[in-house]
Design a protein around this motif. Structure first.
Motif, short mmCIF file in Angstrom:
data_model
loop_
_atom_site.label_atom_id
_atom_site.label_comp_id
_atom_site.label_asym_id
_atom_site.label_seq_id
_atom_site.Cartn_x
_atom_site.Cartn_y
_atom_site.Cartn_z
N GLY A 124 0.80 -1.21 0.00
CA GLY A 124 0.00 0.00 0.00
C GLY A 124 0.84 1.27 0.00
O GLY A 124 2.07 1.24 -0.09
N THR A 125 0.12 2.39 0.10
CA THR A 125 0.79 3.69 -0.06
C THR A 125 1.79 4.00 1.07
O THR A 125 2.81 4.62 0.79
CB THR A 125 -0.27 4.81 -0.19
N PRO A 126 1.55 3.55 2.33
CA PRO A 126 2.59 3.84 3.34
C PRO A 126 3.91 3.16 3.00
O PRO A 126 4.97 3.77 3.09
CB PRO A 126 1.97 3.27 4.64
N ALA A 127 3.84 1.87 2.56
CA ALA A 127 5.08 1.16 2.20
C ALA A 127 5.72 1.76 0.95
O ALA A 127 6.95 1.76 0.81
CB ALA A 127 4.79 -0.33 2.01
N ALA A 128 4.87 2.27 0.04
CA ALA A 128 5.43 2.93 -1.16
C ALA A 128 6.24 4.16 -0.74
O ALA A 128 7.32 4.41 -1.28
CB ALA A 128 4.30 3.32 -2.11
N ALA A 129 5.72 4.90 0.21
CA ALA A 129 6.42 6.11 0.66
C ALA A 129 7.69 5.78 1.44
O ALA A 129 8.70 6.48 1.34
CB ALA A 129 5.48 6.96 1.51
N GLN A 130 7.64 4.67 2.20
CA GLN A 130 8.79 4.33 3.06
C GLN A 130 9.81 3.43 2.36
O GLN A 130 10.87 3.14 2.91
CB GLN A 130 8.29 3.61 4.32
N GLY A 131 9.48 2.95 1.16
CA GLY A 131 10.40 2.04 0.45
C GLY A 131 10.43 0.66 1.05
O GLY A 131 11.45 -0.02 0.99
N THR A 132 9.30 0.23 1.60
CA THR A 132 9.26 -1.09 2.26
C THR A 132 8.27 -2.04 1.58
O THR A 132 7.72 -2.92 2.22
CB THR A 132 8.89 -0.93 3.75
N LEU A 133 8.02 -1.82 0.29
CA LEU A 133 7.07 -2.69 -0.42
C LEU A 133 7.59 -4.13 -0.49
O LEU A 133 8.80 -4.36 -0.46
CB LEU A 133 6.89 -2.18 -1.86
N THR A 134 6.66 -5.06 -0.60
CA THR A 134 7.00 -6.41 -1.03
C THR A 134 6.88 -6.42 -2.55
O THR A 134 5.88 -5.95 -3.09
CB THR A 134 6.02 -7.44 -0.42
N ILE A 135 7.93 -6.91 -3.22
CA ILE A 135 7.92 -6.94 -4.69
C ILE A 135 8.07 -8.39 -5.13
O ILE A 135 9.01 -9.08 -4.75
CB ILE A 135 9.05 -6.08 -5.28
N MET A 136 7.07 -8.89 -5.90
CA MET A 136 7.06 -10.29 -6.34
C MET A 136 7.46 -10.33 -7.80
O MET A 136 6.73 -9.83 -8.65
CB MET A 136 5.69 -10.92 -6.07
N VAL A 137 8.63 -10.88 -8.07
CA VAL A 137 9.24 -10.69 -9.38
C VAL A 137 9.22 -11.96 -10.22
O VAL A 137 9.74 -13.01 -9.82
CB VAL A 137 10.71 -10.22 -9.22
N GLY A 138 8.64 -11.84 -11.42
CA GLY A 138 8.72 -12.89 -12.42
C GLY A 138 9.69 -12.47 -13.51
O GLY A 138 9.64 -11.33 -13.96
N GLY A 139 10.56 -13.40 -13.92
CA GLY A 139 11.51 -13.06 -15.00
C GLY A 139 12.84 -13.74 -14.76
O GLY A 139 12.98 -14.56 -13.84
N ASP A 140 13.80 -13.39 -15.59
CA ASP A 140 15.14 -13.99 -15.52
C ASP A 140 15.83 -13.58 -14.21
O ASP A 140 15.98 -12.38 -13.95
CB ASP A 140 15.92 -13.47 -16.75
N PRO A 141 16.26 -14.57 -13.39
CA PRO A 141 16.89 -14.21 -12.10
C PRO A 141 18.14 -13.34 -12.27
O PRO A 141 18.41 -12.47 -11.43
CB PRO A 141 17.27 -15.57 -11.49
N ALA A 142 18.87 -13.55 -13.38
CA ALA A 142 20.08 -12.73 -13.60
C ALA A 142 19.68 -11.27 -13.87
O ALA A 142 20.35 -10.32 -13.42
CB ALA A 142 20.89 -13.28 -14.76
N LEU A 143 18.57 -11.09 -14.58
CA LEU A 143 18.08 -9.72 -14.83
C LEU A 143 17.61 -9.09 -13.51
O LEU A 143 17.86 -7.91 -13.25
CB LEU A 143 16.93 -9.77 -15.85
N LEU A 144 16.96 -9.91 -12.68
CA LEU A 144 16.56 -9.39 -11.36
C LEU A 144 17.79 -8.94 -10.57
O LEU A 144 17.76 -7.87 -9.95
CB LEU A 144 15.76 -10.46 -10.59
#
Ligand code: NDP
Length: 305
Positions: A124-144
Motif C-alpha cells: 500500500g501507499t505507506p510502504a510505497a512512501a517508506q520504500g518497504t514494499l514487497t515486490i514479487m518478481v517474475g523473469g530472468d533471475p540474472a536480470l533481477l
C-alpha cells in the motif's frame, strides 16, 4: 541509471519519488492531470511528451498503471514505449494485471531487443512512501540481480517467484485473500456490534487471537474505525483484482465459492457509488446492510449491555 517512470498515481508517485531521491536520472510522461507530474519534476525528474520518448531516454522503464488496458495503451499503443525500445533496454512492470497480458507485452518487448521483469507490489501507499514494499518478481533471475539495486529503492522484500507472468499470479492470490479478509472482518464486526460489543475492544482482543489478520491493522484504524475512506487503494481497483482472480478461475474450472461472494459485494459497493473511495468502503457497505457503522458504534458503545 537512467530510469523512466510511468504511472504517477497513489502508488507510482511515492515510488518514483524514492527513485529520484536515490539519485537516478528520471523521466516521466506529461499528463493532463499535472499535479503529480509537477511534483516529480520539482524534485528533478524530466517530463517528456510520450511514452516512446521516455523509452528512448531511459535504460530502464518502470510502469505502474491501473490494469491491462492502460498497460497495453502505454506500451503497445501509438507513441507507446515499444516505439522507443531497443537492444538492452529493460521494462519493469509493477501493475496488478493479468499474466496473459504481461506475457503478450513481454513477447513484444523481447522482439524489440528489450528485457522484461514482471514485478507487482504489495504494502500500500505507506510502504510505497517508506520504500518497504514487497515486490514479487517474475523473469530472468540474472536480470533481477541487475535490477535489484533499483528495486531496493522501493521495496524491502524482493522475491523471485518464477518466469514472467508469475509475479502477476502471486499478486492475484494475495489480492483475493486480502479482499476476503476485509469482508469477513466487516461482517463479523457488524455482528459483534449488533450484539453490543465495542469495535475497538474487538480489535484489541482479536489482534492477539486466532481470528486475526493483518487487514485489521491496515484498515481498522484510520479507515473503518474512523469513518474515513480517502484512498489508499481505490475500491474499483480491488474490484478489478477480485475479477482477475474470478476470470482466471472460470477459465481454469477452479471453483471459487467464497471469492464469488466477495466479487458480488465489491460490485454492489461500486454500483452504490463507492468506487473511488478506499477499498475498505466495501466492508462498510456490508456493515451498513446490518445497520452498523463501526465509526459510530465506536463513539457510542463500549459500556456493556
Ligand atoms: P491510481 O488510480 O492512483 O493511479 C493510476 C495512475 O496511472 C494515474 O497516475 C494515471 O494518470 C496513470 N495513468 C493511467 N493511464 C495512463 C496512461 N495512458 N499514461 C500514463 N499514465 C496513465 O492507481 P494506484 O497507484 O493506486 O495503483 C496502480 C497499480 O498498482 C494498480 O494496478 C493497483 O492495483 C496496484 N496497487 C495499488 C496499491 C494501492 O494501495 N493503491 C497497492 C498495491 C498495488 P492520470 O491521473 O493522469 O490519469
Amino acid at each position: 541509471m537512467k530510469v523512466g517512470f510511468i504511472g504517477l498515481g497513489a502508488m507510482g508517485l511515492p515510488m518514483a519519488t524514492r527513485v529520484v531521491g536515490a539519485g537516478h536520472e528520471t523521466f516521466t510522461v506529461t499528463r493532463r492531470n499535472r499535479a503529480p507530474v509537477d511534483a516529480l519534476t520539482a524534485l528533478g525528474a524530466r517530463a517528456l511528451a510520450t511514452p516512446a520518448d521516455v523509452a528512448r531516454a531511459a535504460d530502464v522503464v518502470i510502469t505502474i498503471l491501473p490494469a491491462d488496458r492502460e498497460l497495453k495503451d502505454v506500451i503497445l499503443g501509438e507513441h507507446g514505449l515499444l516505439e522507443g525500445f531497443s537492444r538492452g533496454k529493460i521494462l519493469i512492470d509493477m501493475t496488478t494485471a493479468t499474466a496473459i497480458g504481461m506475457e503478450e507485452i513481454a513477447r513484444a518487448v523481447v522482439a524489440a531487443g528489450g528485457e522484461v521483469l514482471d514485478a507487482p507490489v504489495s504494502g500500500g501507499t505507506p510502504a510505497a512512501a517508506q520504500g518497504t514494499l514487497t515486490i514479487m518478481v517474475g523473469g530472468d533471475p540474472a536480470l533481477l540481480d541487475r535490477c535489484r539495486p533499483l528495486l531496493e529503492t522501493m521495496g524491502k522484500q524482493i522475491v523471485h517467484v518464477g518466469g514472467v507472468g508469475q509475479g502477476k499470479v502471486v499478486k492475484m492470490v494475495n489480492q483475493i485473500m486480502a479482499a476476503g479478509h476485509l469482508l469477513v472482518l466487516g461482517e463479523a464486526f457488524a455482528l459483534g456490534v449488533r450484539c453490543g460489543a465495542d469495535p475497538a475492544t474487538l480489535y484489541e482482543v482479536v489482534k492477539s487471537s486466532s481470528g486475526y489478520s493483518r487487514m485489521m491493522d491496515l484498515r481498522l484504524p484510520g479507515f473503518l474505525l474512523d469513518g474515513r475512506f480517502e484512498p489508499g487503494f481505490r475500491l474499483d481497483l480491488m474490484k478489478k483484482d477480485v475479477n482477475l482472480a474470478l476470470d482466471s478461475a472460470r477459465s481454469l474450472s477452479v471453483p471459487m465459492l467464497f471469492a464469488s461472494c466477495v466479487g458480488q459485494v465489491f460490485a454492489a459497493a461500486s454500483g452504490a457509488g463507492r468506487g473511488n473511495d478506499d477499498f475498505s468502503a466495501a466492508a462498510q457497505y456490508l456493515t451498513e446492510m446490518a445497520g452498523v457503522r463501526l465509526s459510530e458504534a465506536r463513539a457510542t458503545r463500549g459500556a456493556g449491555l
